[in-house]
Design an enzyme around this catalytic site. Structure first.
Site, PDB file in Angstrom:
ATOM      1  N   ARG A  46       0.837  -1.214   0.000  1.00 60.65           N
ATOM      2  CA  ARG A  46       0.000   0.000   0.000  1.00 60.65           C
ATOM      3  C   ARG A  46       0.869   1.260   0.000  1.00 60.65           C
ATOM      4  O   ARG A  46       0.545   2.243  -0.653  1.00 60.65           O
ATOM      5  CB  ARG A  46      -0.965  -0.017   1.193  1.00 60.65           C
ATOM      6  CG  ARG A  46      -1.940  -1.165   0.995  1.00 60.65           C
ATOM      7  CD  ARG A  46      -3.085  -1.210   1.960  1.00 60.65           C
ATOM      8  NE  ARG A  46      -3.760  -2.488   1.766  1.00 60.65           N
ATOM      9  CZ  ARG A  46      -4.425  -3.158   2.689  1.00 60.65           C
ATOM     10  NH1 ARG A  46      -4.530  -2.653   3.897  1.00 60.65           N
ATOM     11  NH2 ARG A  46      -4.991  -4.312   2.407  1.00 60.65           N
ATOM     12  N   GLU A 190     -11.834 -15.158  12.107  1.00 58.62           N
ATOM     13  CA  GLU A 190     -12.062 -14.530  10.799  1.00 58.62           C
ATOM     14  C   GLU A 190     -11.916 -15.525   9.649  1.00 58.62           C
ATOM     15  O   GLU A 190     -10.810 -15.742   9.156  1.00 58.62           O
ATOM     16  CB  GLU A 190     -11.073 -13.364  10.599  1.00 58.62           C
ATOM     17  CG  GLU A 190     -11.270 -12.651   9.259  1.00 58.62           C
ATOM     18  CD  GLU A 190     -10.316 -11.477   9.031  1.00 58.62           C
ATOM     19  OE1 GLU A 190      -9.423 -11.243   9.870  1.00 58.62           O
ATOM     20  OE2 GLU A 190     -10.460 -10.811   7.997  1.00 58.62           O
ATOM     21  N   LYS A 232     -15.674 -12.556  12.682  1.00 59.90           N
ATOM     22  CA  LYS A 232     -15.383 -11.528  11.661  1.00 59.90           C
ATOM     23  C   LYS A 232     -15.530 -12.148  10.278  1.00 59.90           C
ATOM     24  O   LYS A 232     -14.576 -12.703   9.738  1.00 59.90           O
ATOM     25  CB  LYS A 232     -13.960 -10.998  11.876  1.00 59.90           C
ATOM     26  CG  LYS A 232     -13.508  -9.987  10.819  1.00 59.90           C
ATOM     27  CD  LYS A 232     -12.289  -9.202  11.267  1.00 59.90           C
ATOM     28  CE  LYS A 232     -11.754  -8.321  10.163  1.00 59.90           C
ATOM     29  NZ  LYS A 232     -10.781  -7.336  10.616  1.00 59.90           N
ATOM     30  N   SER A 274     -13.918  -5.544   5.476  1.00 62.58           N
ATOM     31  CA  SER A 274     -14.412  -4.848   4.278  1.00 62.58           C
ATOM     32  C   SER A 274     -13.975  -5.564   3.010  1.00 62.58           C
ATOM     33  O   SER A 274     -14.684  -5.493   1.990  1.00 62.58           O
ATOM     34  CB  SER A 274     -14.014  -3.373   4.280  1.00 62.58           C
ATOM     35  OG  SER A 274     -12.627  -3.174   4.365  1.00 62.58           O
ATOM     36  N   GLY A 275     -12.829  -6.218   3.024  1.00 64.62           N
ATOM     37  CA  GLY A 275     -12.465  -7.161   1.964  1.00 64.62           C
ATOM     38  C   GLY A 275     -12.256  -6.620   0.560  1.00 64.62           C
ATOM     39  O   GLY A 275     -12.249  -7.384  -0.387  1.00 64.62           O
ATOM     40  N   GLY A 276     -12.129  -5.295   0.407  1.00 67.73           N
ATOM     41  CA  GLY A 276     -11.924  -4.748  -0.931  1.00 67.73           C
ATOM     42  C   GLY A 276     -13.139  -3.988  -1.449  1.00 67.73           C
ATOM     43  O   GLY A 276     -13.135  -3.485  -2.577  1.00 67.73           O
ATOM     44  N   ARG A 307      -9.227  -1.469   5.223  1.00 71.00           N
ATOM     45  CA  ARG A 307      -9.177  -0.526   4.103  1.00 71.00           C
ATOM     46  C   ARG A 307     -10.346   0.451   4.095  1.00 71.00           C
ATOM     47  O   ARG A 307     -10.168   1.635   3.788  1.00 71.00           O
ATOM     48  CB  ARG A 307      -9.158  -1.301   2.769  1.00 71.00           C
ATOM     49  CG  ARG A 307      -7.806  -1.884   2.450  1.00 71.00           C
ATOM     50  CD  ARG A 307      -7.915  -2.968   1.409  1.00 71.00           C
ATOM     51  NE  ARG A 307      -8.435  -4.213   1.967  1.00 71.00           N
ATOM     52  CZ  ARG A 307      -8.644  -5.326   1.270  1.00 71.00           C
ATOM     53  NH1 ARG A 307      -8.371  -5.349  -0.020  1.00 71.00           N
ATOM     54  NH2 ARG A 307      -9.090  -6.414   1.854  1.00 71.00           N
TER      55      ARG A 307
HETATM   56  P1  13P Z   1     -10.187  -5.160   5.299  1.00 69.41           P
HETATM   57  O1  13P Z   1     -11.351  -4.494   5.958  1.00 69.41           O
HETATM   58  O2  13P Z   1      -9.321  -4.218   4.542  1.00 69.41           O
HETATM   59  O3  13P Z   1     -10.597  -6.358   4.512  1.00 69.41           O
HETATM   60  O4  13P Z   1      -9.250  -5.673   6.453  1.00 69.41           O
HETATM   61  C1  13P Z   1      -9.797  -6.307   7.525  1.00 69.41           C
HETATM   62  C2  13P Z   1      -8.853  -7.302   8.043  1.00 69.41           C
HETATM   63  O5  13P Z   1      -8.517  -7.261   9.197  1.00 69.41           O
HETATM   64  C3  13P Z   1      -8.366  -8.349   7.160  1.00 69.41           C
HETATM   65  O6  13P Z   1      -7.799  -9.363   7.910  1.00 69.41           O
END
Ligand code: 13P
Length: 348
Positions: A46, A190, A232, A274-276, A307
């Site tokens: 990033r 998660e 998560k 959020s995953g992208g 993100r």
């Molecule tokens: P994002 O919300 O960017 O997907 O990151 C969350 C996270 O902790 C990924 O492991």
């Protein structure tokens, strides 16, 4: 004859109370979690896009910018840190853990060591990090950290995910969760079904439902206290390359339907990754879920975005001290948007 799982040695009742209190506090007051636990490769990637030097000092400056944002604690209940960060200090000499705790934000830590290719299963991943985990967790608890995070990834593609990959990841997540609770840390579990690919929303639903059922079966088998953990998951969304992209309300409906089918009511909170997704979509979808289903959900429905909270602020910061206040304003704004989304009061 059903097989009765042999429970591990009972965690003491006062330990139960501590875990339950922490888990509840992580999702209380419509606040959510801020994921700022990017590993070296992810953070560097990033930074590289913005030509920010990929150094320990810059990572520290960036994270100091985040945690010193005034008023962040109005919308953020806890922050997930990376191992490097918990050994670093702010410019005034306080540690990140002290600074967050002082500001009423619960500090937590990512404890997995990232993903590797799964042997004999092309295109699939398993997560590493169980080696010495018991010792590391004890050390982290002693430093004042109160929760942990472990991410497993499931990829949708031709003939994948396989049951072998889902079961292997679920077992590891449950082992990790059990070790966390033994150390007095709340585990964030998660299992991320990735958005990469052209699969449909229906396929994401089907895979996520199966993954969650298998994960909770393993958590039960390994004696994890459901009241003392946080889930998560991903939202139920079509793949990023899928030509059909459902509306915000359709995503909200599918996500809640899937979670109601698969997540026990004993779990205090669900905090989405959020995953992208864009920051705006992530907030809008969370908002729609809370608007449409608030009364039907047995758990708190919250966020643990990386993100979707950080991205706008990172772009503004750009590695420059002069941009810190403007970047903090953007970060504060996104965090506040997600507080509003939890209340069903968000609009763009
Ligand atoms: P994002 O919300 O960017 O997907 O990151 C969350 C996270 O902790 C990924 O492991």
């Amino acid at each position: 004859m059903p097989v009765v799982p042999i429970k591990p040695k009972e965690i003491q009742p006062n330990e139960h109370t501590k875990l339950i209190d922490t888990a509840k506090a992580m999702v209380a007051d419509n606040k959510g979690l801020l994921a700022m636990d990017e590993s070296f490769p992810t953070c560097n990637k990033r930074f590289a896009k913005l030509r920010i030097p990929e150094t320990a000092e810059m990572r520290c400056d960036y994270r100091e910018m985040i945690v010193s944002t005034k008023g962040l604690n109005k919308s953020i209940s806890g922050a997930i840190l990376f191992d490097e960060t918990v050994h670093q200090q702010l410019k005034d000499g306080t540690s990140f853990i002290q600074s967050l705790t002082y500001n009423g934000i619960i500090p937590g830590i990512k404890v997995d060591a990232g993903t590797v290719d799964m042997a004999g299963h092309p295109g699939e991943k398993v997560t590493e990090g169980l080696d010495n985990l018991r010792d590391r967790l004890r050390e982290y608890a002693g430093m004042g950290l109160r929760f942990a995070k472990w991410r497993a990834v499931i990829t949708i593609g031709k003939d994948i995910p396989t049951l072998a990959c889902i079961e292997s990841n679920a077992q590891t997540l449950a082992q990790y969760a059990s070790l966390c609770q033994e150390a007095g840390l709340v585990p964030i579990v998660e299992p991320e079904v990735l958005m990469d690919g052209d699969h449909s929303l229906e396929r994401c639903f089907e895979v996520t439902e199966q993954v969650l059922h298998i994960v909770f079966e393993q958590l039960y088998t390994q004696g994890v206290l459901l009241e003392g953990m946080i889930l998560k998951p991903n939202m139920i969304v079509p793949g990023l390359a899928c030509p059909k992209q459902e509306s915000v309300d359709e995503v909200a409906d599918a996500t809640i339907k899937c979670l109601l089918r698969s997540v026990p009511a004993a779990v205090p909170g669900i905090t989405f990754l959020s995953g992208g997704q864009t920051s705006e979509l992530a907030s809008a979808r969370l908002n729609a879920m809370n608007v449409r289903f608030k009364d039907k959900m047995p758990w708190e429905l919250s966020f643990s975005f990386g993100r979707a909270i950080q991205q706008p602020g990172l772009g503004i910061w750009h590695g420059e001290e002069a941009n810190v206040l403007a970047a903090q304003k953007a970060l504060y704004h996104r965090a506040k948007c997600n507080l509003a989304a939890r209340k069903g009061e968000y609009n763009e």
